[in-house]
Design an enzyme around this catalytic site. Structure first.
Site, PDB file in Angstrom:
ATOM      1  N   ARG A 219       7.715   2.030  -2.036  1.00  0.00           N
ATOM      2  CA  ARG A 219       6.593   0.225  -0.506  1.00  0.00           C
ATOM      3  C   ARG A 219       6.734  -0.853  -1.327  1.00  0.00           C
ATOM      4  O   ARG A 219       5.104  -0.177  -1.380  1.00  0.00           O
ATOM      5  CB  ARG A 219       5.604   1.526   0.278  1.00  0.00           C
ATOM      6  CG  ARG A 219       5.284   0.840   0.928  1.00  0.00           C
ATOM      7  CD  ARG A 219       3.956   2.034   1.622  1.00  0.00           C
ATOM      8  NE  ARG A 219       3.070   1.141   3.034  1.00  0.00           N
ATOM      9  CZ  ARG A 219       2.310   0.198   2.524  1.00  0.00           C
ATOM     10  NH1 ARG A 219       1.698   0.280   1.482  1.00  0.00           N
ATOM     11  NH2 ARG A 219       1.676   0.014   3.927  1.00  0.00           N
TER      12      ARG A 219
ATOM     13  N   SER B  25       6.469   9.363  10.584  1.00  0.00           N
ATOM     14  CA  SER B  25       5.288   9.214  10.006  1.00  0.00           C
ATOM     15  C   SER B  25       4.308   9.638  12.042  1.00  0.00           C
ATOM     16  O   SER B  25       4.799   9.268  12.518  1.00  0.00           O
ATOM     17  CB  SER B  25       4.244   7.609   9.923  1.00  0.00           C
ATOM     18  OG  SER B  25       4.365   7.295   8.736  1.00  0.00           O
TER      19      SER B  25
ATOM     20  N   LYS C  17      -2.979   0.690   2.932  1.00  0.00           N
ATOM     21  CA  LYS C  17      -1.950   0.565   4.330  1.00  0.00           C
ATOM     22  C   LYS C  17      -2.826  -0.465   5.397  1.00  0.00           C
ATOM     23  O   LYS C  17      -4.741  -0.139   5.803  1.00  0.00           O
ATOM     24  CB  LYS C  17      -1.954   1.148   4.842  1.00  0.00           C
ATOM     25  CG  LYS C  17      -0.856   1.610   4.858  1.00  0.00           C
ATOM     26  CD  LYS C  17      -0.399   3.140   5.533  1.00  0.00           C
ATOM     27  CE  LYS C  17       0.818   2.288   6.563  1.00  0.00           C
ATOM     28  NZ  LYS C  17       1.537   3.226   7.051  1.00  0.00           N
TER      29      LYS C  17
END
Length: 221
Positions: free
Chosen positions: A50, A123, A153
């Site tokens: 990521r 998600s 995040k």
């Protein structure tokens, strides 16, 4: 899919290495690779690349090169390599899987495009989101959370708490499920008891002073 791969799921990119003493701002890739190999040696069961956010790499060629290096490490340790969100790069690298958020990609179209060539993770943050694809074979597992507030995040949804995992199971959500978001080693037993198949972490491993000990704490039932 083999849901045991979700047991200790590391998510990380160079942006998650900035606090480490060995971090080199001019070449952050090596810091990530070193920490990833430590985690793989310690027994993480899955890795999601990521590379995203304010301090991440921006050059597509650098990102692809780093993704390939991370994938090579994962293959050495026989651990699935999952790509976050970047479908084109996932296909180019023949990744083991792709993980997308609710706003990233229409997952039914993604499943048609992938045609079973790689795992698809989605998600979820609400019961409605989980119910929508519970019976859809195109989605292989859910990433459920954030369980707790997370600073990894910038655009994280509201935290849902450990009880949300149990609530999903009680409502008939049967799909493999990995809990994510602000999870520390001491939270793992309660999450597994609530019905999670594993936990996904960023900071808990990326900021650990002892990576091997931290991974082992996560893996202990």
């Amino acid at each position: 899919m083999d849901k045991s791969i979700l047991r200790c799921y590391l998510v990380a990119g160079t942006q998650d290495c900035r606090h480490l003493p060995e971090y080199n701002a001019s070449h952050p890739q090596q810091t990530l690779l070193d920490r990833l190999e430590q985690a793989l040696k310690a027994g993480v069961t899955c890795y999601q690349f990521r590379e995203k956010g304010q301090f991440s790499l921006q050059n597509p060629q650098q990102i692809e090169q780093l993704a390939r290096q991370c994938q090579d490490l994962c293959q050495q340790y026989n651990v699935p390599f999952i790509m976050n969100n970047d479908v084109k790069l996932a296909e180019k690298l023949h990744a083991d899987g792709i993980h997308v958020g609710q706003k990233d990609f229409a997952v039914d179209k993604l499943a048609q495009q992938i045609q079973g060539k790689m795992l698809i993770g989605l998600s979820v943050n609400t019961l409605q989101q989980a119910q929508q694809h519970n019976a859809f074979n195109g989605v292989d597992y859910y990433g459920c959370g954030p369980i707790f507030p997370t600073f990894s995040k910038a655009d994280a949804a509201p935290d849902v708490g450990i009880h949300f995992v149990q609530f999903l199971r009680e409502q008939g959500i049967s799909k493999p499920l990995v809990a994510i978001g602000g999870i520390k080693t001491e939270h793992v037993p309660a999450l597994l008891q609530a019905g999670a198949d594993g936990v996904a972490v960023i900071s808990t491993i990326m900021q650990a002073e002892d990576v091997a000990a931290t991974v082992q704490k996560i893996l202990v039932k």
